[in-house]
Design a protein around this motif. Sequence first.
Motif: not given
Length: 544
Positions: A356-372
Amino acid sequence: MPGAPLIATTGHLLDVRDLSVRFKLQDNTVQAVDGVSFHVDRGETLAIVGESGSGKSVSARAIMRLLPRTALIGKETRIHFDGQRIDMASERQMLSIRGDKIAMIFQEPMSSLNPIYKIGSQIAETLMLHQRLTKKQALARSLDLLKQVHIPEPEARLEQFPHQLSGGQRQRVMIAMAIANEPDLLIADEPTTALDVTVQAEILKLIAQLQASYNMGVVLITHDLTIVEKVSDRVAVMRLGKLVESNGTEELFRHPQHPYTQRLLASEPKGTPQPLQADAATVLDVDKLCVAYTLNWGGLFSRQTRQLVAVNDISLDIRQGETLGVVGESGSGKTTLGKAVLRLIHNDSGRILFHGERLDDKDKAEMRPFRTRIQVVFQDPFASLNPRLSVRELIEEGLIVNGIGTGSRDRLVRVRRALSDVGLDPNVLNRYPHEFSGGQRQRIAIARALALEPEFIVLDEPTSALDLSVQAQIIDLLRDLQVRYGLTYLFISHDLKVVRALCHRVAVMSAGQVVETGETAQVMDAPVHDYTRRLIRAALEVDA
């Protein structure tokens, strides 16, 4: 013995007798091929099959004299081609044979193509060398060859570099280079591994047409038994460097004699995925996703550009514990879709929601928690694993980067657990990627992703380069891990037999769009779209 005269003989186009190859290591030698004999006549196709590490590719490279300096050829070995002995030929004599009289299609096009030269220049080079064509003539012929192997936008491809092409397109370039000089013998080492089923059928039909036109002999090295059964005249089965069985194709498939051959023929992907829970939550939701590229070609004063929409208005969703298969031809946008979902490339429009949380508007730093939480396993583990790092370092690297584990000892426990989960001995920690077979490297790649305890994994052609028996093991492994840890998979593949065994639902892509989607059994057994029907027919009937 450099400069030795080619010794005349008679008989087969290619006659290999008592081929033995050992590799000299620091403290011992490894026997890769042990006393193998086979032959190929003009107009005939010999298929060489066997598991990864059985000596198939080493045998092919020995014929071409392309083995490394650490290779030791047995004194009893004799290789004759077209009435001449070539295992004793000088390098200068071999240069006039390679690429002209004998051509080879290699398994990994990205490592075979020069990354700093354009595609057109690389195809033209062999034409200029062997046919003495001018650069202009060679480029014109190169364009014809790209059209022959059905590459889309062939004029644009001439001006592109290897990294700008898909895996399937790069393999087609390799095939174009191999057939450029109409060789007498074509050695094809897994020539359709990176290709989808419809292009695979076209390429095999093309090779068969060239074979008939020029009375060409073909040595086909493959792990795809469907291809072997349809296109080969004879089959040689190798195991642990030895030839265990050789026979006519029909007879071998009908009455296999050796236990290993029987096991190989029984290794087709089997089973079905575990049923989903009725209340399973949606993990990934993709809504009207679009990804476009700009293609450039032409000279300084004749520059042309074209917008290529690789992913065009795609919507799909995946629930927890589900495997969604994405199938389609090479260049249909499958891998681009996977990369966009992983946020490795930017999308031009549309939305990507993870829980339910948007990923397409996130930058590199904001994506960091999702990488794991979101991981990927790539098609070629040898390319995706750093050859300079040990197994422990490869798996531990992600833990260190993402701050997982309370210290070195805790991380080591996690690494060992990940290796155990994928069926590898935890004591391989200090070994390097080149010391493993293809199937073992793919298990290491899966362990690396698994160590981060993800919820969602994108699997991009994870079994395409593996032989059937190892492929079946990886499918069982992925299915087991999914049940054990509740994993969700986006499974990109061109192998419909694997998709049937592993996927709950399937989305069929063509030219950047999803043309059909539904339950796997429903789409496979009763396809609605013409393209899906053609795809399934090509998968089951190679010569269709």
